[in-house]
Design a protein around this motif. Structure first.
Motif, mmCIF file in Angstrom:
data_model
loop_
_atom_site.group_PDB
_atom_site.id
_atom_site.type_symbol
_atom_site.label_atom_id
_atom_site.label_comp_id
_atom_site.label_asym_id
_atom_site.label_seq_id
_atom_site.Cartn_x
_atom_site.Cartn_y
_atom_site.Cartn_z
ATOM 1 N N MET A 231 -4.129 -8.565 -12.903
ATOM 2 C CA MET A 231 -2.858 -9.270 -12.745
ATOM 3 C C MET A 231 -2.969 -10.546 -11.913
ATOM 4 O O MET A 231 -2.436 -11.591 -12.292
ATOM 5 C CB MET A 231 -1.818 -8.348 -12.111
ATOM 6 C CG MET A 231 -0.452 -8.982 -11.961
ATOM 7 S SD MET A 231 0.832 -7.825 -11.448
ATOM 8 C CE MET A 231 0.323 -7.452 -9.771
ATOM 9 N N LEU A 232 -3.652 -10.482 -10.780
ATOM 10 C CA LEU A 232 -3.699 -11.622 -9.874
ATOM 11 C C LEU A 232 -4.958 -12.462 -10.020
ATOM 12 O O LEU A 232 -5.174 -13.398 -9.246
ATOM 13 C CB LEU A 232 -3.550 -11.139 -8.429
ATOM 14 C CG LEU A 232 -2.226 -10.428 -8.123
ATOM 15 C CD1 LEU A 232 -2.185 -9.980 -6.668
ATOM 16 C CD2 LEU A 232 -1.032 -11.324 -8.449
ATOM 17 N N MET A 233 -5.787 -12.128 -11.003
ATOM 18 C CA MET A 233 -6.987 -12.925 -11.238
ATOM 19 C C MET A 233 -6.605 -14.264 -11.860
ATOM 20 O O MET A 233 -5.849 -14.318 -12.821
ATOM 21 C CB MET A 233 -7.964 -12.177 -12.143
ATOM 22 C CG MET A 233 -8.543 -10.936 -11.506
ATOM 23 S SD MET A 233 -9.758 -10.114 -12.573
ATOM 24 C CE MET A 233 -10.243 -8.744 -11.530
ATOM 25 N N GLY A 234 -7.123 -15.328 -11.277
ATOM 26 C CA GLY A 234 -6.789 -16.654 -11.762
ATOM 27 C C GLY A 234 -5.682 -17.317 -10.972
ATOM 28 O O GLY A 234 -5.405 -18.503 -11.166
ATOM 29 N N THR A 235 -5.049 -16.536 -10.079
ATOM 30 C CA THR A 235 -4.028 -17.114 -9.194
ATOM 31 C C THR A 235 -4.384 -16.739 -7.755
ATOM 32 O O THR A 235 -5.122 -17.450 -7.090
ATOM 33 C CB THR A 235 -2.613 -16.620 -9.567
ATOM 34 O OG1 THR A 235 -2.613 -15.190 -9.670
ATOM 35 C CG2 THR A 235 -2.159 -17.216 -10.883
ATOM 36 N N VAL A 236 -3.881 -15.603 -7.287
ATOM 37 C CA VAL A 236 -4.152 -15.179 -5.912
ATOM 38 C C VAL A 236 -5.641 -14.931 -5.685
ATOM 39 O O VAL A 236 -6.203 -15.295 -4.651
ATOM 40 C CB VAL A 236 -3.330 -13.917 -5.569
ATOM 41 C CG1 VAL A 236 -3.714 -13.396 -4.181
ATOM 42 C CG2 VAL A 236 -1.837 -14.208 -5.636
ATOM 43 N N THR A 237 -6.285 -14.303 -6.653
ATOM 44 C CA THR A 237 -7.723 -14.047 -6.574
ATOM 45 C C THR A 237 -8.458 -15.152 -7.325
ATOM 46 O O THR A 237 -8.265 -15.324 -8.530
ATOM 47 C CB THR A 237 -8.079 -12.672 -7.182
ATOM 48 O OG1 THR A 237 -7.267 -11.669 -6.563
ATOM 49 C CG2 THR A 237 -9.544 -12.340 -6.943
ATOM 50 N N ASP A 238 -9.292 -15.915 -6.608
ATOM 51 C CA ASP A 238 -9.933 -17.079 -7.219
ATOM 52 C C ASP A 238 -10.945 -16.662 -8.287
ATOM 53 O O ASP A 238 -11.320 -15.499 -8.410
ATOM 54 C CB ASP A 238 -10.600 -17.953 -6.157
ATOM 55 C CG ASP A 238 -11.741 -17.252 -5.426
ATOM 56 O OD1 ASP A 238 -12.701 -16.781 -6.076
ATOM 57 O OD2 ASP A 238 -11.677 -17.164 -4.180
ATOM 58 N N GLU A 239 -11.390 -17.645 -9.042
ATOM 59 C CA GLU A 239 -12.236 -17.354 -10.199
ATOM 60 C C GLU A 239 -13.574 -16.732 -9.814
ATOM 61 O O GLU A 239 -14.022 -15.764 -10.454
ATOM 62 C CB GLU A 239 -12.457 -18.613 -11.027
ATOM 63 C CG GLU A 239 -13.247 -18.373 -12.302
ATOM 64 C CD GLU A 239 -12.934 -19.392 -13.378
ATOM 65 O OE1 GLU A 239 -13.875 -19.803 -14.066
ATOM 66 O OE2 GLU A 239 -11.746 -19.771 -13.536
ATOM 67 N N ALA A 240 -14.215 -17.229 -8.783
ATOM 68 C CA ALA A 240 -15.519 -16.688 -8.400
ATOM 69 C C ALA A 240 -15.401 -15.232 -7.987
ATOM 70 O O ALA A 240 -16.214 -14.382 -8.399
ATOM 71 C CB ALA A 240 -16.118 -17.516 -7.264
ATOM 72 N N THR A 241 -14.392 -14.917 -7.188
ATOM 73 C CA THR A 241 -14.187 -13.529 -6.763
ATOM 74 C C THR A 241 -13.806 -12.655 -7.946
ATOM 75 O O THR A 241 -14.290 -11.528 -8.087
ATOM 76 C CB THR A 241 -13.094 -13.465 -5.682
ATOM 77 O OG1 THR A 241 -13.453 -14.304 -4.586
ATOM 78 C CG2 THR A 241 -12.911 -12.044 -5.182
ATOM 79 N N SER A 242 -12.948 -13.161 -8.809
ATOM 80 C CA SER A 242 -12.541 -12.407 -9.997
ATOM 81 C C SER A 242 -13.738 -12.076 -10.873
ATOM 82 O O SER A 242 -13.896 -10.937 -11.340
ATOM 83 C CB SER A 242 -11.511 -13.211 -10.796
ATOM 84 O OG SER A 242 -10.332 -13.440 -10.061
#
Length: 328
Positions: free
Chosen positions: A24-35
């Protein structure tokens, strides 16, 4: 990793991991590298059931959503991911205009919205066929038959593999499935609802229904699942956004009833006995229950994911389950 089957038709059914990963929060709250790191570790551990929606996460940046789907599309392409990963998405709750808060001005479940949104999701994810497509929310402005026919047509055309439903009353699910059978069309086979060890009150009005919380797995839905064992339930927000383990995440008023404290005490007792975390006990309770749920967990770090992955191998004894279930 352990697996279970979703779907009954040999042509479309899939084997999915008993722990699903929410994006859900990948690409917004959770940045791309971490995602990407979280997704890589999940796949490495044998996880193959990823969940998103066409409206995730519009409220973060005031958009209409799609950020999560697009990130998953980039991850799939960069890793060469194919059919081995099942990606579930949803439609129906995408806001019609950019928004920063929950709104009733949404696309809904008309045939036009279903077809256009499914096409947009395929483009975002970079796939020819959506593995699993959910009706995200109820839409009483559209005849159920029209929604059922629109979803069924996408399956028969090969644009969608399996169908699911979320945040509908149990009677709405049964009505839609009955209509699908009568029309000779595929129907909903995966049900996604909020479910956790601590029980949420269902009498409080929700955004979309004055009758209560239609998105919670209450007694009528659990009874329905017992009677229809071929249906697979998925539990969203099973860890209550960290409220089980974090003092800075207090439970909301929806958990303000006498059973909450009794269940918290039972949960702590079983966690102490097993040496597992309370989060792991909750996930193991869901996975191995009499009505087994697929927990849908989010993660903002690989470390958080590791804790959830370890729950897959936690086997609760009959006595421990009895302790948990008897608390009320």
């Amino acid at each position: 990793m352990r697996y279970r089957t979703i779907g009954t038709d040999p042509k479309t059914r899939r084997e999915v991991s008993v722990l699903s990963l929410g994006a859900m929060l990948m690409g917004t709250v959770t940045d791309e590298a971490t995602s990407f790191a979280i997704l890589d570790r999940y796949a490495e551990a044998g996880g193959n059931f990823i969940d998103t929606s066409n409206n995730y996460a519009y409220w973060v940046d005031g958009s209409q959503g799609g950020e999560s789907e697009r990130l998953l599309g980039r991850w799939r392409r960069s890793r060469g991911v194919g059919d081995e990963i099942v990606v579930a998405t949803k439609l129906g709750a995408r806001p019609n205009v950019p928004s920063t808060g929950f709104t009733l001005d949404i696309e809904g479940l008309s045939p036009k919205a279903i077809r256009e949104s499914a096409e947009r999701s395929r483009e975002h994810l970079g796939v020819e066929k959506l593995d699993l497509l959910y009706a995200h929310v109820q839409d009483r402005s559209v005849p159920v038959r029209e929604t059922v026919e629109a979803f069924g047509e996408l399956v028969t055309e090969g644009a969608v593999g399996l169908l699911g439903v979320s945040n509908h009353w149990a009677w709405q699910v049964e009505r839609a499935r009955t209509l699908a059978v009568a029309a000779g069309l595929p129907g909903y086979e995966v049900l996604q609802y909020h479910h956790s060890y601590l029980r949420q009150r269902t009498d409080r009005p929700s955004l979309r229904s004055s009758d209560g919380q239609e998105g919670v797995a209450a007694g009528d839905l659990l009874s329905y699942l017992r009677a229809e064992p071929a249906l697979v339930p998925v539990a969203y927000s099973p860890l209550l956004a960290g409220a089980y383990s974090r003092a800075d995440k207090p439970l909301g008023p929806e958990f303000d009833h006498p059973g909450t404290r009794a269940r918290q005490a039972a949960l702590r007792a079983v966690a102490d006995e097993t040496g597992a975390t309370v989060n792991q006990v909750v996930l193991a309770w869901l996975i191995g229950g009499e009505v087994p749920f697929v927990p849908l967990v989010g993660a903002s770090s690989v470390a958080q994911l590791e804790e959830s992955l370890a729950a897959v191998d936690l086997e609760l004894t009959a006595e421990q389950r009895a302790t948990l279930d008897a608390a009320h």
